[in-house]
Design a protein around this motif. Structure first.
Motif, PDB file in Angstrom:
ATOM      1  N   GLN A 109       1.174  -1.184  -0.066  1.00 32.24           N
ATOM      2  CA  GLN A 109       0.044  -0.079   0.153  1.00 32.24           C
ATOM      3  C   GLN A 109       0.741   1.151  -0.154  1.00 32.24           C
ATOM      4  OE1 GLN A 109      -3.495   0.165  -0.064  1.00 32.24           O
ATOM      5  NE2 GLN A 109      -3.331  -1.899  -0.699  1.00 32.24           N
ATOM      6  N   GLY A 110       0.440   2.101  -0.760  1.00 34.16           N
ATOM      7  CA  GLY A 110       1.144   3.453  -0.755  1.00 34.16           C
ATOM      8  C   GLY A 110       1.143   4.323  -2.124  1.00 34.16           C
ATOM      9  N   GLN A 111       1.625   5.332  -2.017  1.00 38.78           N
ATOM     10  CA  GLN A 111       1.804   6.373  -3.358  1.00 38.78           C
ATOM     11  C   GLN A 111       2.967   5.657  -4.211  1.00 38.78           C
ATOM     12  OE1 GLN A 111      -1.106   8.310  -3.424  1.00 38.78           O
ATOM     13  NE2 GLN A 111      -0.093  10.137  -3.177  1.00 38.78           N
ATOM     14  N   ILE A 112       2.570   5.503  -5.704  1.00 36.99           N
ATOM     15  CA  ILE A 112       3.504   5.117  -6.414  1.00 36.99           C
ATOM     16  C   ILE A 112       3.794   6.069  -7.353  1.00 36.99           C
ATOM     17  CG2 ILE A 112       3.839   3.544  -8.554  1.00 36.99           C
ATOM     18  CD1 ILE A 112       2.046   1.699  -6.985  1.00 36.99           C
ATOM     19  N   SER A 113       5.215   6.413  -7.775  1.00 34.99           N
ATOM     20  CA  SER A 113       5.922   7.184  -8.570  1.00 34.99           C
ATOM     21  C   SER A 113       7.081   6.388  -9.361  1.00 34.99           C
ATOM     22  CB  SER A 113       6.276   8.485  -8.046  1.00 34.99           C
ATOM     23  OG  SER A 113       7.091   8.270  -7.100  1.00 34.99           O
ATOM     24  N   GLY A 114       7.325   7.271 -10.521  1.00 30.54           N
ATOM     25  CA  GLY A 114       8.692   6.905 -11.237  1.00 30.54           C
ATOM     26  C   GLY A 114       8.721   5.363 -11.672  1.00 30.54           C
ATOM     27  N   LEU A 115       7.822   4.899 -12.003  1.00 30.13           N
ATOM     28  CA  LEU A 115       7.721   3.401 -12.500  1.00 30.13           C
ATOM     29  C   LEU A 115       8.576   3.407 -13.841  1.00 30.13           C
ATOM     30  CD1 LEU A 115       4.824   1.012 -12.407  1.00 30.13           C
ATOM     31  CD2 LEU A 115       6.310   0.996 -14.356  1.00 30.13           C
ATOM     32  N   TYR A 124      12.038  -6.784 -15.510  1.00 30.71           N
ATOM     33  CA  TYR A 124      12.038  -6.112 -14.062  1.00 30.71           C
ATOM     34  C   TYR A 124      11.013  -4.860 -14.177  1.00 30.71           C
ATOM     35  CZ  TYR A 124      15.634  -9.261 -12.807  1.00 30.71           C
ATOM     36  OH  TYR A 124      16.402 -10.406 -12.479  1.00 30.71           O
ATOM     37  N   MET A 125      10.601  -4.640 -13.187  1.00 26.25           N
ATOM     38  CA  MET A 125       9.815  -3.344 -13.103  1.00 26.25           C
ATOM     39  C   MET A 125      10.186  -2.691 -11.806  1.00 26.25           C
ATOM     40  SD  MET A 125       5.612  -2.411 -12.740  1.00 26.25           S
ATOM     41  CE  MET A 125       5.477  -3.400 -11.284  1.00 26.25           C
ATOM     42  N   ALA A 126      10.826  -1.274 -11.712  1.00 28.25           N
ATOM     43  CA  ALA A 126      11.422  -0.676 -10.515  1.00 28.25           C
ATOM     44  C   ALA A 126      10.344   0.587 -10.531  1.00 28.25           C
ATOM     45  CB  ALA A 126      12.563  -0.165 -10.783  1.00 28.25           C
ATOM     46  N   PHE A 127      10.120   0.929  -9.180  1.00 24.73           N
ATOM     47  CA  PHE A 127       9.242   2.060  -8.979  1.00 24.73           C
ATOM     48  C   PHE A 127       9.621   2.565  -7.314  1.00 24.73           C
ATOM     49  CE2 PHE A 127       6.884  -1.608  -8.035  1.00 24.73           C
ATOM     50  CZ  PHE A 127       6.322  -1.541  -6.664  1.00 24.73           C
TER      51      PHE A 127
END
Length: 601
Positions: free
Chosen positions: A289-295, A303-306
Motif C-alpha cells: 500500500q502506498g503512493q507509486i511514482s517513477g515506474l 523487471y519493473m522498478a518504482f
C-alpha cells in the motif's frame, strides 16, 4: 491513557532520504536513482542483486537528477540547473566521472523526452532557438550531434514521438479545462485531430508499436480523464481504460509488452499494469500500500522498478520480477532515529463547504490525551490546480509530532476530483477557494480535539498566496499565516512569468485573470493591494532565484505588513528557487516555521 509519541527534531525528519528518477540498466543489473542523502540530490547506482548503492555524482550545491543509462550501460544522462533557476541542462557522465553539458546554451532550457527504440538517439526539447517555445530535437548518442525535428512556432507542447519518427503528437491547451491534440508529419505539417465544441481535454501520450494508433487521455462526455486510442488511418476511436477517477498518464514498456497507467484515486495514486495483447490486468503479488511514482520497466521487460511512499514513510525503491512474481524493496529511507510508530497516518476526509459542495482533504491529527485539544493548521497546496495527496511530508510529520494538527485542503479548483470541481474557482481565486479553506475550520472544530481559537493557515506557491489572501481578505479567520514563496501581486507575477511558459500564458490568464485587460480585478485579488488589513502574525520564506514568484513579491508584502505593526518574520534563501532542494535549507526553514508557530499560535 494512550502512548504518547516520542518527539523528534527537524534535523531527524529532514534527514530521511528522498528518492527520485528511476531507470534500469539494459543489462538488468543496476537501477539509476536520484537521492538527497548527501544533502542535495545526486545520482546513485543501486544493485538489483543486493541493493548495494554507489554515488555517481558529487554536487554540493545544484541538484543532479538522473534520467537514465545510455544503452552501453557505462554512461548515464542527468539534468541540472543553477541554484533553482529552472534553466535545466542535460549532462552526460562517463565511467571516469567526467560530465559533459550537452545543451550548453547560457539561457537554454532543455528537457529530456525519451530514448529511441533503436538505441541510437534520444529525443529532447529545447528553447535555444526561441526562449518562448520548446522545439524537438534528437541527439545521436555516439556523435552527440543534435538535429531539429520539429520547430515549434505556435505554442504547442510535444507529447509523443512514433518509433519510426514519422509522427509527432502535439498538445495545445486552450484553457485549463480545454485542450486539443495535433499530429505533425514532415509531408503534411500540423493536422488537428480533436475538433470539438465546448470544454474537453485531449492529451496525446504515446503511439503504439507500429505507429498506427495514438493513445490519448480525454474527458469527453465524462467528469474524469480516461484512456482512448485513435486509429490514424480510419480516424476511429475506442476506449482503452476508464476508471471512476482521473487516469493521470499511461506508458508502454520498452517493447510494448505492457501498458501501465496511473490513477488518481481520491488523493492516492495507484498503478495498473495490463498485458498489451490481451488487455488483461497483470496481477502483482504482495503489492504494498502506498503512493507509486517513477515506474520504469527494463529493456528486456522482466523487471519493473518504482518508488513507493506512504504518509508515515518516505519513498523506497522497489523492484518486481515478472518471471518469478517476486517483489523486493532495495532501500530503507526512513531515518533510523525515527520509529514509524511515532508518526501518524494521514486520513482522507470530506466536508461540506458554504454552498454544500463536498471538499476533500487529507487530515493529520496528533495523538492527544483524553480531553486534550491541539492547535491546528490549514495547509493549501500549490497551483492553482494542484492537489494534496497522501504522501510522506517531513514538515507535516514534524509539526504533528510536536502537537499541531494539519488539514491539507483540496479546495475547489484542485485537480483530481473531476472537471467541474477543477474549474469551479476560475476567475474566483481568493474568494470561493478561500471560503473552502475557512470552512475547513468547522471540520477541525467538529472533531472536538482542536482549539478553535488556535487555527492558522499555511501554504507554498499558490498556497502561499492563499495564506496572504486569508490574512488580507478575511483577517479574523486565522490566527497566523505561513507563506512559503507565495504570490502577493498577481499583476506583476502574471506579467513576469518565465519566457518558456509562453505556451501556458493564455491558459493562466483565463484561469486567474488577464493582467492587461482586467487590471482592477487582478488587483482586487492581490493581497499586496490590501495589506493594510493584515493584522495577524506572518512568516514568509522565499528563494532568491525563484523564476516563478520573484523575490520582490515577498519583499513587498513583508514591508507593507511591517507598517501595520504586526509581527513579521522573513527568511530569504540565496541558493534556492521555487521550493527547497537542499536539506540544510529545509532544516532552517521548517525549524523557523515551528518556532514561529510556537510563539504566535
Amino acid at each position: 491513557m494512550i502512548n504518547v509519541m516520542r518527539k523528534h527534531s527537524i534535523e531527524q525528519f529532514v534527514n530521511c532520504e528522498r528518492l527520485v528518477g528511476v531507470s534500469i540498466s539494459s543489462d538488468d543489473k543496476r537501477v539509476l536513482v536520484g537521492s538527497d542523502r548527501s544533502g542535495v540530490y545526486n545520482a546513485y547506482s543501486v544493485s538489483l542483486a543486493d541493493g548495494e548503492t554507489v554515488q555517481l555524482t558529487h554536487s554540493q550545491d545544484n541538484l543532479m537528477i538522473p534520467i537514465g543509462y545510455f544503452p552501453d550501460g557505462r554512461k548515464f544522462l542527468y539534468r541540472s540547473d543553477q541554484g533553482g533557476n529552472e534553466l535545466t541542462h542535460l549532462y552526460m557522465q562517463s565511467e571516469n566521472g567526467k560530465s559533459v553539458d550537452l545543451t550548453p546554451g547560457k539561457e537554454e532550457k532543455a528537457e529530456f523526452h525519451r530514448w529511441s527504440r533503436d538505441d541510437k538517439y534520444f529525443f529532447y526539447e529545447s528553447n535555444k532557438r526561441d526562449s518562448r517555445y520548446m522545439d524537438l530535437y534528437e541527439m545521436d548518442i555516439d556523435t552527440l550531434e543534435s538535429t531539429l525535428l520539429f520547430k515549434n512556432e505556435d505554442g504547442y507542447m510535444v507529447a509523443a514521438i512514433s518509433d519510426d519518427k514519422k509522427y509527432i503528437a502535439l498538445l495545445k491547451p486552450r484553457t485549463s479545462n480545454d485542450s486539443d491534440m495535433f499530429i505533425y508529419t514532415e509531408e503534411e505539417g500540423v493536422k488537428h485531430l480533436s475538433e470539438h465544441i465546448g470544454d474537453e481535454q485531449y492529451q496525446p501520450i504515446a503511439f503504439d508499436a507500429d505507429s498506427t494508433c495514438i493513445y490519448y487521455l480525454t474527458d469527453k462526455d465524462h467528469e474524469f480523464l480516461y484512456l482512448s486510442r485513435l486509429c490514424l488511418s480510419t480516424g476511429s476511436s475506442e476506449i482503452v481504460a476508464k476508471e471512476e477517477w482521473d487516469i493521470l498518464t499511461a506508458r508502454f514498456s520498452p517493447n510494448y509488452k505492457y501498458l501501465y497507467y496511473y490513477i488518481n484515486n481520491d488523493g492516492k495514486v495507484e498503478v495498473k499494469v495490463i498485458d498489451s495483447k490481451t488487455g488483461k490486468n497483470v496481477e502483482i503479488m504482495d503489492f504494498p500500500q502506498g503512493q507509486i511514482s517513477g515506474l520504469s520497466i527494463s529493456k528486456g521487460e522482466r523487471y519493473m522498478a518504482f518508488l513507493l511512499n506512504r504518509s508515515t514513510a518516505p519513498a523506497n525503491l522497489y523492484v518486481y520480477d515478472f518471471e518469478l512474481k517476486e517483489l523486493r524493496c532495495l532501500t530503507d529511507t526512513l531515518n533510523a532515529e525515527i520509529d514509524e510508530h511515532d508518526l501518524v497516518d494521514a486520513r482522507v476526509i470530506h466536508y461540506s463547504s458554504f454552498d454544500g459542495l463536498e471538499i476533500p482533504a487529507i487530515y493529520y491529527e496528533p495523538r492527544l490525551e483524553e480531553g486534550e485539544k491541539a492547535p491546528a493548521l490549514i495547509w493549501v497546496h500549490g497551483g492553482p490546480g494542484g492537489q494534496s495527496t497522501v504522501d510522506f511530508s517531513p514538515l507535516f510529520q514534524y509539526l504533528v509530532n510536536h502537537g499541531y494538527a494539519v488539514l491539507a485542503v483540496n479546495n475547489r479548483g484542485s485537480s483530481g476530483y473531476g472537471k467541474s470541481f477543477f474549474k469551479a474557482a476560475d476567475l474566483k481565486h481568493g474568494d470561493v477557494d478561500l471560503a473552502d479553506c475557512i470552512e475547513g475550520k468547522k471540520f477541525l472544530i467538529g472533531t472536538g480535539r482542536i482549539e478553535e481559537d488556535r487555527i492558522g493557515i499555511i501554504g507554498g506557491s499558490y498556497g502561499g498566496y492563499m495564506t496572504l489572501a486569508a490574512l488580507a481578505f478575511q483577517p479574523d479567520a486565522f490566527k497566523v499565516g505561513v507563506n512559503i514563496f507565495g504570490v502577493s501581486n498577481w499583476e506583476r507575477t502574471l506579467k513576469s512569468i518565465p519566457p518558456w511558459w509562453e505556451a501556458m500564458r493564455e491558459l493562466l490568464y483565463k484561469k486567474i485573470g488577464d493582467p492587461y485587460e482586467q487590471t482592477d480585478y487582478i488587483r482586487s485579488i492581490s493581497p499586496l493591494f490590501h495589506a493594510d488589513k493584515i493584522n495577524k502574525p506572518l512568516i514568509v520564506l522565499q528563494g532568491a532565484n525563484d523564476p516563478r514568484v520573484l523575490q520582490v513579491e515577498s519583499d513587498d508584502i513583508v514591508e507593507k505588513v511591517k507598517e501595520n505593526g504586526v509581527p513579521v518574520e522573513y527568511i530569504v534563501f540565496e541558493d534556492e528557487g521555487h521550493g527547497f532542494t537542499k536539506r540544510e535549507n529545509q532544516i532552517t526553514g521548517y525549524g523557523a516555521i515551528r518556532e514561529f508557530l510556537d510563539t504566535h499560535l
